[in-house]
Write a protein that holds these residues in place. Sequence first.
Motif, PDB file in Angstrom:
ATOM      1  N   TYR A 266       0.837  -1.204   0.000  1.00  0.00           N
ATOM      2  CA  TYR A 266       0.000   0.000   0.000  1.00  0.00           C
ATOM      3  C   TYR A 266       0.867   1.248   0.000  1.00  0.00           C
TER       4      TYR A 266
ATOM      5  N   ASP B 168      -3.130   5.479  -3.145  1.00  0.00           N
ATOM      6  CA  ASP B 168      -4.141   6.477  -2.801  1.00  0.00           C
ATOM      7  C   ASP B 168      -4.392   7.399  -3.987  1.00  0.00           C
TER       8      ASP B 168
ATOM      9  N   ASP C  50      -7.075   9.833   2.645  1.00  0.00           N
ATOM     10  CA  ASP C  50      -7.913  10.098   3.811  1.00  0.00           C
ATOM     11  C   ASP C  50      -8.272  11.567   3.981  1.00  0.00           C
TER      12      ASP C  50
ATOM     13  N   ARG D 297      -7.128   3.342  -4.690  1.00  0.00           N
ATOM     14  CA  ARG D 297      -7.923   3.484  -3.468  1.00  0.00           C
ATOM     15  C   ARG D 297      -8.554   4.871  -3.449  1.00  0.00           C
TER      16      ARG D 297
ATOM     17  N   VAL E 112     -10.927   7.108  -1.001  1.00  0.00           N
ATOM     18  CA  VAL E 112     -11.645   7.320   0.255  1.00  0.00           C
ATOM     19  C   VAL E 112     -12.897   8.127  -0.098  1.00  0.00           C
TER      20      VAL E 112
ATOM     21  N   GLN F  78     -10.939   0.686  -5.784  1.00  0.00           N
ATOM     22  CA  GLN F  78     -11.272   0.223  -4.432  1.00  0.00           C
ATOM     23  C   GLN F  78     -11.832   1.399  -3.635  1.00  0.00           C
TER      24      GLN F  78
ATOM     25  N   ASP G  74     -12.950   3.006  -0.287  1.00  0.00           N
ATOM     26  CA  ASP G  74     -12.780   2.890   1.162  1.00  0.00           C
ATOM     27  C   ASP G  74     -13.649   3.952   1.831  1.00  0.00           C
ATOM     28  N   TYR G  75     -13.929   3.761   3.115  1.00  0.00           N
ATOM     29  CA  TYR G  75     -14.826   4.662   3.850  1.00  0.00           C
ATOM     30  C   TYR G  75     -16.129   4.843   3.075  1.00  0.00           C
TER      31      TYR G  75
ATOM     32  N   ASP H 251     -13.925  -1.568   0.637  1.00  0.00           N
ATOM     33  CA  ASP H 251     -13.345  -1.944   1.926  1.00  0.00           C
ATOM     34  C   ASP H 251     -14.443  -1.998   2.983  1.00  0.00           C
TER      35      ASP H 251
END
Length: 359
Positions: free
Chosen positions: A153, A183, A187, A231, A233, A294, A296-297, A345
């Motif tokens: 990652y 990423d 985040d 990824r 978020v 992907q 996430d959150y 995720d």
Amino acid sequence: VAILLLTAAVILGYGILAPHALLARSLTRTPVVVAAVSTQGKNDHAARLPADAAPPPPASPAEPAPPAPVRVTWPDVVSGRVLDADRKPLRGAAVVLNGTERTTDAEGRFTLESVPPEARLLVKLPGYAKAMIEPTRETLDVVLKPHVVKAAYLTYFGVGDRGIRGRVLDLTARTELNAVVIDVKGDRGWIPYRTEVELALAAGAQGPSTLRDFDALLADLKSRGVYTIARIVTFKDNILANHRRDLAVIDTRTGKPWIDNERLAWVDPFREEVWEYNLAIAKEAAEKGFDEIQFDYVRFPTDGKLGVARYAKANTKESRLEAISAFLARARRELAPLGVFLAADVFGYTAFNENDTDI
């Protein structure tokens, strides 16, 4: 008269006394080839060649150009099967052609109509490597190979650090790791490359660290056979929430964006404009060549003062399930035809927890 007689005597004497070798060389000198010249207003002069010169060889005929290769195209209707390595049918495999997706039936069969004649066919199924098929006139039997993904990652800052990137590439070269998670929206809501998503630019999502050669990095990973995962978020997005407060979860005490225990703001999962923003970023990542998106959150908040968080709709178990399911269903419809895999995720305890844990 005396002068003329003297001149004639000198010339005659030189001819008698001149060295014979010099005279011989002068008489036997090889003729000079003079090219024919034609100019307006003057006579043409042909080239003079030695008498014993051989005639020039005849010009060779030009070789015919090789025939153009025959370009194979698809028939109007393409049909076939998708099989595993044991030639067992694979149900639910996605067959993607020109932005249109079909899935195989229980026998692994599919049929496509009105197929563009030279388009490439993509076949994919989670757990297997994607297959690209060139046009053919034959019925297809597509055999998919198992593919187990083991990834390292790279965070937003990690992908921008040459040293960290180098260590990750070294791991993929000498260990069983064969994939990298990067990423694409981290985040804090930052995007690591030069995005063209207008709302992201307006919000300031470009972030403090922009990797100029991101496309070259992705091409290098591809050349090494590394599987790439973007990824994103999704609903934890400090940048968008503060730029567009109408899209944020609101703190009822202050009227400002609600923040979690990390002091980061969230956007409202009920807002479809938030969905569209994340899908636009996902599509851009797919166009760059990522193998998988992907999310996430992709949930509601779990920490912070949840009781003062206000949403566009009443926050109930039923409304939460509807919102998250609808977002993922739309993502599946819009992203799958681009040839990427789709993932989300989740917390591990969702495998045995019978409720949605309020998120």
